[in-house]
Design an enzyme around this catalytic site. Sequence first.
Site, short mmCIF file in Angstrom:
data_model
loop_
_atom_site.label_atom_id
_atom_site.label_comp_id
_atom_site.label_asym_id
_atom_site.label_seq_id
_atom_site.Cartn_x
_atom_site.Cartn_y
_atom_site.Cartn_z
N TYR A 1 0.56 3.74 13.01
CA TYR A 1 0.25 3.06 11.74
C TYR A 1 -1.30 3.30 11.39
O TYR A 1 -1.99 3.56 11.95
CB TYR A 1 0.34 1.83 11.73
CG TYR A 1 1.36 0.87 11.52
CD1 TYR A 1 2.44 1.40 10.39
CD2 TYR A 1 2.12 -0.32 11.95
CE1 TYR A 1 3.47 0.95 10.00
CE2 TYR A 1 3.04 -0.94 11.52
CZ TYR A 1 3.76 -0.31 10.65
OH TYR A 1 5.17 -0.77 10.05
N GLU A 2 -1.58 3.57 9.90
CA GLU A 2 -2.88 3.51 9.50
C GLU A 2 -3.65 4.83 9.85
O GLU A 2 -4.77 4.44 10.32
CB GLU A 2 -3.47 2.38 9.40
CG GLU A 2 -2.70 1.09 9.02
CD GLU A 2 -2.34 1.39 7.43
OE1 GLU A 2 -3.01 2.08 6.71
OE2 GLU A 2 -1.50 0.83 6.77
N GLY A 3 -2.79 5.94 10.19
CA GLY A 3 -3.69 7.27 10.59
C GLY A 3 -3.55 6.96 12.27
O GLY A 3 -3.90 6.13 12.98
N ARG B 1 -6.62 -0.98 9.33
CA ARG B 1 -6.91 -0.45 10.77
C ARG B 1 -7.10 -1.35 11.65
O ARG B 1 -6.58 -1.58 12.79
CB ARG B 1 -7.80 0.75 10.66
CG ARG B 1 -7.27 1.96 10.04
CD ARG B 1 -8.42 2.93 9.95
NE ARG B 1 -7.63 4.19 9.42
CZ ARG B 1 -8.23 5.24 9.02
NH1 ARG B 1 -9.57 5.37 9.11
NH2 ARG B 1 -7.77 6.50 8.35
N MET C 1 0.80 -1.31 0.12
CA MET C 1 0.03 -0.15 -0.07
C MET C 1 0.83 1.13 0.01
O MET C 1 1.60 1.49 0.82
CB MET C 1 -1.02 -0.19 1.27
CG MET C 1 -1.80 1.03 1.30
SD MET C 1 -2.98 0.77 2.65
CE MET C 1 -2.24 0.85 3.99
#
Length: 593
Positions: free
Chosen positions: A441-443, A301, A160
């Site tokens: 991570y991921e926001g 998430r 990603m």
Amino acid sequence: MYRAPVDQIAFTLRHVAGLEAALDEGRFGELSGDLVDAILLEAGRFASEEIAPRAETGDRQGAVLRDGHVATPEGWPALYRAWAEGGWNSLTAQREFGGQGLPHMLHVAAMEMWNGGSMAFAIGPTLTIGAIEALSAHGSDALKQIYLPKMVSGEWMGSMNLTEPHAGSDLGVMKTRAERRDDGTYRIFGQKIFITYGEHDFTDNIVHLVLARLPDAPAGTRGISLFLVPKFLVNADGSLGARNDMFCHSIEHKLGIHASPTCTMIYGDGRFGEESGAIGWLVGEENKGLACMFTMMNNARLAVGMQGVAIAEAATQKAIAYARERTQGRAPGWQGAGMSPIIEHPDVTRMLLTMKALTQGARAITYACAHAVDMSHATSGEKARHWAERASLLTPIAKSFATDAGVDVASLGIQVHGGMGFIEETGAARLYRDARIAPIYEGTNGIQAIDLVTRKLPLSDGTQVKGFIEELKAIARAVAASNDPAFGETASRLASSLTDLEAATAWLGEALADGRQAEALAGATPYQRLFGLVLTGVYLAKGALADAGDGRGAERTALCRFAAENLIAETAALRDRVVNGAASLAAARAVFG
């Protein structure tokens, strides 16, 4: 050494998260309890016997970049091949492309165990599974036919590619560009950073999902498109063709997860191919790429939340084992000869129980989120909408609370070890180092809190969260109705915490309705923790009330009581921070000049 807690995982899936009822209703076709047990046992065996023994070697050796090629630690490519050959990559994928079509709950349960064995290993396959989901939902039929079978089998991996050096979490300012070609392809130019497993030696091809902007795209996030950009182009017969114009420029030297290559990727500088530009194919529609990527990001998430659970479990196991063996002083009431094991000392007991409670609470929250995802697909109409909203509501809490718990529990694990926890050889430090990336991570977890308060609480005009709180209240009432003295003050403590949650939720709703967004955002992070603590207390109670026939009911009740009487009283302070913290926060900004 980590041992996958298969029994505890199975119990949480069945009796807390909702799998047992779903199986009884036939929600997942021919999936049976026996098959669930078999899957969990084998996933646990692989995690304990194959992955975990390589975790320390992976941490010491790390990933290395040489001449544009990344070498992972000794034995890791073979470990990945064994993992892929076991069919683990295909658990939830569509049967049309070689998947098994199993519920997401089984995937996250297995994911917990793989990450418990080694987070640095498991994070690579995790991203492939997310890429499969995004491509399945938004890719063209041609792209699906070419790429999904080999991604589902694990022959190829995915990655990603979102952020860039100047962008961070603000993808609206990204500069990677895409240019249209007459043959329907696009040429991609730009740089991406923090790309997990962007280059490696696990597979001979890597399928990158890349966000880029077209020349005539609208400004901001409305002008982002998503492209599939393979490391090697694919010939008409499915074989690998020419190298695409992309490469790994460098890998990061990180605090933890050393064996996971975190790459800076360069697209389109002319290093490969006859013409500059990495060849890519549009996924979804032009300028709708962020919506497509969110399919992968929501999966990721929850997956990152599972990393927090896994690290917390591994740290708890290690700390308990050490506390049973390490002797020091004489604990109050100790009747044995010589010094007592430190597990007998009240402060160590408190730390270990805190670790267990946070771990099991985080596990229940993440599994409940996965259950909601599954039910949104296993139902239709209004029920499907309800479960989709429940999954949306739980996702930011599952990601943030579990990853914060991973850090907190790993830190407590070091404290239990004392000075030996600060020594790398014990392995406690590695878990803390690995855990620390997950809240980012991921926001980041602050971004999750913004999402929770501004986007998830208003779902269905607030009726989703209100209905959920009523369900939680019913569990608290069931504790009171049990009249079991072993629960101590659990019922009253749960009722108080639920009152705090309800009041904070109502205040945030009013603040947003009145346009006081700054005040609402000031309370978002404490609210997110408040919600997670309430869920921890209530889900531990739900587990304690369940009759699993395994003789461990007293143990579950004792842990539930400990959490209720020692941990969740924090909700009152968190409620106060939500409601009254904004003014002091604004005033204190003067501290920074």
